[in-house]
Design an enzyme around this catalytic site. Structure first.
Site, mmCIF file in Angstrom:
data_model
loop_
_atom_site.group_PDB
_atom_site.id
_atom_site.type_symbol
_atom_site.label_atom_id
_atom_site.label_comp_id
_atom_site.label_asym_id
_atom_site.label_seq_id
_atom_site.Cartn_x
_atom_site.Cartn_y
_atom_site.Cartn_z
ATOM 1 C CD GLU B 67 -1.527 -2.476 1.433
ATOM 2 O OE1 GLU B 67 -0.424 -2.616 2.024
ATOM 3 O OE2 GLU B 67 -2.214 -3.434 1.058
ATOM 4 C CG HIS B 136 -10.895 -8.627 5.660
ATOM 5 N ND1 HIS B 136 -10.397 -9.507 6.581
ATOM 6 C CD2 HIS B 136 -10.096 -8.732 4.566
ATOM 7 C CE1 HIS B 136 -9.351 -10.147 6.068
ATOM 8 N NE2 HIS B 136 -9.134 -9.685 4.857
#
Lengths: 414, 345
Positions: B67, B136
């Site tokens: 990321e 998540h």
């Protein structure tokens, strides 16, 4: 089931220590200096696997007599050589002036690059208009080598009314887009992956511009160093990955960044990237190696890492006192010497320079920097004279000042 | 935001997000789209499906699982002059990029006085309700709204998602674009035990074809009412509607859409009218965006308030797996808060 007995000795953590500390006699006896001219120069399209040795050796051109020898001894014009020496001398004169200004309280902070002048100046002279450097705070030579107005740099250091960054940024964290000089971050290593992204954009747009990323030995420990190498390896954009190994990250010698175990250049190999290890105090070697890597990138052969082997002769910054953690005279024992002295010796050996001209140039640049400082100071210094307004603090947070910032600015009564 | 009555298509939120990127890739050569699994495959949530086939690998491509690398490289591209629209696969995965987002993208303009800017969009699926567990399901919006230089956007339906995403890509500042993943396939009323209602049955699933924008910084009053103002965004907009219907309380529901810039005028006008305010978000309570909203509401509406400003939020625990529906601030908890502000005084 776990084993119950063993004859293992208790483990001990290995914490690297530099060979000497304050009070000891400086030594670099473990540092092997290869002979100048001994490293081969492959064609720019050579596969990285064929040039792994260049990540261990040290490319050197100037020998002990100041002669340029070996395959990396470029055919450099006399003018270019003289310009290289002058750029280094101007960089040193600039540092001396700004150190003085900081001690006089005209700014809060300064970072010098003493002993490392060859790297940024030589590299910049190998770049082309339109290329982009992503520097750290110790690459002022990139600007000075292209004759960027030093008063603009001083205005930033003084945060005065002419400061193009409007007082918002710490001294020496310049930004000069026109000069191919990306805004310097105080957070180390972030620029390394950004440079790779910039180079990816150059490739995406079908351009031939090259990005040059800069990092120090200490900051190679950051994740973004690894990230940049992965992206460089995957997309093969036109980027130069410079690692300036000046041996010291503030008080931590480069062993704390893993230098005991491998060279920095060698780390590129794990990513399938070629690397060069270069004598960073040899201006001719810096220029030649930079040209090689930049040409390689611009011709579409992908990234190159260059480890510049050098020594931080000065303090980390004006907030640092290196005598607390290393011998005071250690820089004098550094086997690769001083880049200005070596280049001067080379030019004298070529009959292009003399002691008199050198002394004259030193005086000329001291004058130039004094006059530039006087000019910059006439527009204010950090605590005296005119400077950016308080209201400017609220500008350029966003393209347009949003309502909540407008309200806060009004609350300040400005 | 468009001139004539446009042609529309029924879309879910995934299709709307994909369509926005399609429109912008077609309109502006400087737009590039990349992220993990984004290229050939089209994203784990399918938000970029077909875009690589249409625009080629130079414009739409896969990125390594990094990321920090995705955002860091996008910043470099932005500095070059591109407009990257990148995907972080889950908002929970953005933390390795937090340095690049908050210290770099957010400040490039400021520290270079506008010489370099980061006109990028960082898309990330946010929130829970899909049994995603701790990594998540998180809602990290307040970690972005707390950072000067960023804009933070969160749509609640396909129409807004497309219009806001186009506006975000066209914006010259970095935009965090949070996609409530529980809403990708349909408006979720908070009753997890009921069948999913698809977007094709909801008016906001009617999405104009082509280019249009929903401006950043403009809230939407999705239900008018006179008794209490509910401030919500993302998944909670529909939960709030359900709670209002089930309690029979005449709530005015504001879908914030943009958290920063915040449409404080619309909020203040509504709260001054209703005299009551309940704030709903899925993120944890303490130091959540609700704290900011609550502070601003009391600063601006104190003398109009007839009850304390209430917050209904995720508990201050990590997002649990099996206990998901005990954690999730569903219609029952929102309903309790509505009743309590109506009973005050």
């Amino acid at each position: 089931m776990a084993r119950e007995e063993n004859d293992y000795a208790p483990l001990k953590l290995h914490v690297p220590e530099p060979p000497v500390r304050p009070g000891d006699t400086p030594t670099f006896d473990k540092f092997v200096v290869p002979e100048a001219g001994s490293v081969r120069k492959p064609p720019i399209d050579t596969d990285f696997d064929q040039i792994r040795d260049l990540g261990f050796d040290i490319i050197r051109v100037l020998d002990d007599e100041g002669k340029a020898v070996g395959p990396w001894a470029e055919d450099i014009s006399d003018d270019q050589l003289e310009a290289g020496l002058r750029a280094m001398m101007r960089t040193r004169a600039f540092d001396e002036r700004m150190l003085k200004a900081q001690r006089q309280g005209k700014t809060s902070f300064y970072i010098q690059c003493t002993g490392e002048e060859a790297i940024a100046t030589g590299h910049q002279m190998a770049l082309a208009q339109g290329d982009m450097n992503f520097p750290t705070y110790r690459q002022q030579g990139l600007l000075i080598a292209q004759d960027w107005p030093v008063t603009k740099m001083m205005n930033q250091i003084y945060s005065n009314e002419q400061d193009e960054l409007r007082g918002r940024q710490l001294p020496v964290l310049y930004s000069f887009k026109e000069a191919g000089f990306f805004t310097v971050s105080g957070n180390l290593s972030t620029q390394y992956i950004q440079a790779v992204g910039w180079a990816m954009a150059s490739a995406i747009k079908g351009d031939t511009k090259v990005a040059s990323a800069w990092i120090g030995d200490g900051a190679t420990a950051e994740g973004d160093f690894h990230t940049a190498l992965v992206f460089a390896s995957v997309y093969k954009p036109p980027v130069i990955l410079n690692v300036v190994d000046n041996q010291w990250a503030i008080s931590s010698f480069h062993g704390i960044a893993g230098a005991e175990s491998s060279t920095f250049a060698e780390r590129a190999h794990g990513y399938g990237l070629p690397s060069l290890r270069v004598d960073g105090n040899d201006w001719v070697a810096v220029y030649a190696a930079s040209l090689w890597a930049i040409e390689r990138a611009r011709r579409g052969h992908g990234p190159t890492m260059i480890e510049w082997v050098t020594y931080r002769a000065g303090a980390h910054s004006t907030s640092d006192d290196p005598s607390k953690y290393r011998p005071k005279t250690e820089h004098e024992a550094w086997p690769l010497g001083d880049p200005i002295k070596r280049m001067k010796q080379h030019l004298i050996a070529k009959d292009l320079w003399s002691e008199e001209r050198h002394t004259q140039a030193e005086a000329q640049y001291a004058d130039e920097m004094r006059e530039a400082a006087i000019e910059a100071e006439s527009h204010g210094t950090l605590h005296d004279g005119p400077g950016p307004s308080a209201a400017e603090m609220f500008e350029q947070v966003y393209k347009d000042v949003p309502p909540h910032l407008r309200r806060q600015r009004q609350k300040m009564g400005i | 935001m468009f001139d004539d009555k446009p042609e529309t298509t029924r879309m879910n939120m995934i299709q709307a997000i994909r369509d926005a990127q399609d429109v912008m890739l077609g309109k502006d050569d400087n737009v590039v789209v990349y992220g993990q699994d984004v290229g050939y495959f089209g994203g784990v949530f399918r938000c970029t499906e077909g875009l690589q086939a249409k625009y080629g690998t130079q414009r739409v491509f896969d990125a390594p699982i990094s990321e920090s690398g995705i955002v860091g490289s996008a910043i470099g591209m932005g500095a070059y002059g591109l407009r990257p629209c990148v995907e972080v696969q889950f908002a929970d995965y953005m933390f390795p990029a937090y340095d690049q987002i908050t210290q770099e993208a957010a400040r490039l303009r400021y520290r270079s006085n506008g010489q370099f800017t980061a006109p990028l969009v960082i898309r990330m699926p946010t929130g829970g309700g899909i049994f995603g567990g701790q990594t998540h399901s998180q809602s990290p919006e307040s970690l972005f709204t707390h950072v000067s230089g960023l804009k933070t956007v969160i749509p609640s339906n396909p129409y807004d998602a497309k219009g806001l995403l186009i506006a975000s890509i066209e914006d010259d500042d970095p935009v965090i674009f949070l996609e409530p993943k529980r809403l990708y396939n349909g408006p979720f009323d908070g009753h997890h035990d009921k069948p999913v209602v698809p977007w094709s049955k909801h008016p906001k699933g009617e999405v104009p074809t082509g280019h249009y924008t929903v401006p950043l910084g403009k809230a939407d009053i999705v239900r008018e009412g006179k008794d209490v103002t509910i401030l919500a965004y993302g998944t909670m907009v529909f939960v709030a509607e359900t709670a209002a219907t089930e309690t029979g309380i005449d709530a005015e529901i504001i879908d914030l859409r943009s958290l920063l810039p915040l449409d404080i005028e619309t909020i203040v006008e509504s709260v001054r009218k209703t005299g009551r305010c309940v704030i709903v978000h899925e993120a944890t309570l303490t130091s959540g965006f609700g704290a900011e909203l609550s502070a601003q509401v009391q600063e601006e509406c104190f003398y109009h308030l007839e009850a304390p400003v209430m917050r209904v939020a995720g508990w201050d625990t990590p997002y649990p797996h099996a206990q998901e529906w005990h954690y999730f601030p569903g219609p029952a908890r929102v309903g309790e808060a509505l009743k309590s502000v109506m009973e005050a005084i």
